[in-house]
Write a protein that holds these residues in place. Sequence first.
Motif, PDB file in Angstrom:
ATOM      1  N   SER A  43       6.411   2.659  -4.105  1.00 18.08           N
ATOM      2  CA  SER A  43       6.760   3.985  -3.583  1.00 18.08           C
ATOM      3  C   SER A  43       5.613   4.977  -3.670  1.00 18.08           C
ATOM      4  CB  SER A  43       8.005   4.534  -4.290  1.00 18.08           C
ATOM      5  OG  SER A  43       7.774   4.591  -5.673  1.00 18.08           O
TER       6      SER A  43
ATOM      7  N   LYS B  76       3.724   6.821  -0.846  1.00 19.20           N
ATOM      8  CA  LYS B  76       4.001   8.200  -0.405  1.00 19.20           C
ATOM      9  C   LYS B  76       2.924   9.160  -0.936  1.00 19.20           C
ATOM     10  CE  LYS B  76       8.957   7.336  -0.632  1.00 19.20           C
ATOM     11  NZ  LYS B  76      10.183   7.614  -1.407  1.00 19.20           N
TER      12      LYS B  76
ATOM     13  N   LYS C 261      -0.072   8.800   1.177  1.00 18.67           N
ATOM     14  CA  LYS C 261       0.120   9.619   2.390  1.00 18.67           C
ATOM     15  C   LYS C 261      -0.224  11.085   2.105  1.00 18.67           C
ATOM     16  CE  LYS C 261       3.749  11.676   5.190  1.00 18.67           C
ATOM     17  NZ  LYS C 261       5.198  11.828   5.374  1.00 18.67           N
TER      18      LYS C 261
ATOM     19  N   PHE D 250       6.310   5.239   4.539  1.00 17.57           N
ATOM     20  CA  PHE D 250       5.834   5.877   3.300  1.00 17.57           C
ATOM     21  C   PHE D 250       4.423   6.448   3.504  1.00 17.57           C
ATOM     22  CE2 PHE D 250       8.342   3.067   0.031  1.00 17.57           C
ATOM     23  CZ  PHE D 250       9.512   3.704   0.394  1.00 17.57           C
TER      24      PHE D 250
END
Length: 267
Positions: A153, A156, A159, A203
């Motif tokens: 995760s 993210k 990003k 993500f």
Amino acid sequence: MTTSIRFLGVAGYEIVANDKRILIDPFLSKSPFAPIQPAELETPDVILVTHAAYDHLGDTPEIAKLTGAPIVCGGDVKAFLEEHGIPENQIHPTVWGIVVEVNGVTIRPVESHHWSMTKLKSGQYITGTPMGFIIETEPGVRIYHCGDTAIFSDMKLIKELYKPTIGLMGCSQAQVLLGRANFAGKVLTGEMSPREAALASEFLGLEIAVASHYLDLEPTGKEYKEVQEFLSFVKEYDTTGKREALSMEVGEVLVIDGTSYRKENTI
Ligand SMILES: [Zn+2]
């Protein structure tokens, strides 16, 4: 300015932009689908190796010897390369978080949830830290190469911090190579399933999600099926409504030209 990304098979790419040539995970001489052999490659400005697996480290020792190109890699790959006669000053070890500039190319290593392991001539196994890489080839074109990774995760966070625009996303396994690796049982999946790779693309906030980590897109094969699933799942998970999803045949080139892109077949 354009950026061209040639798919060499599995996770191998030759990226050319801004007068720089970047070679990533070159697995050629032992690939039944190689579009080019090590001796035919133009000299790269830098070679990036995500981890020590044979289908990623590939022909790096030979290419490094032939061309003198510097290599960015982890510690275990460095030890392996030195043992294969590559001078220490040609090797630039790094790890997640330590951005390096080599021959005018800025390389950001990022987290990869995988392993990196290889065997020295003594028979001793050594392990190191696997990496993904982000390279900004021109303003607004930021390429993320996932190496091999399971989904996580904190993509993210990648990003939020680094805003990759193009992702080379592992979503399959080259079936022809599975027999070569010594696993405990039958390998059923790649590091990310097609669905996971598509969610990972969300993500990461990618603009273009490119299927990766396969060799053979023969339409009755497993790799083709998984790549097709990836392409449709990318659309399913896309909350931007703008994400492009594409695959390349081995040897094809993706050309990013301003805000548009095209594929060129060089086979
Ligand atoms: Zn792999």
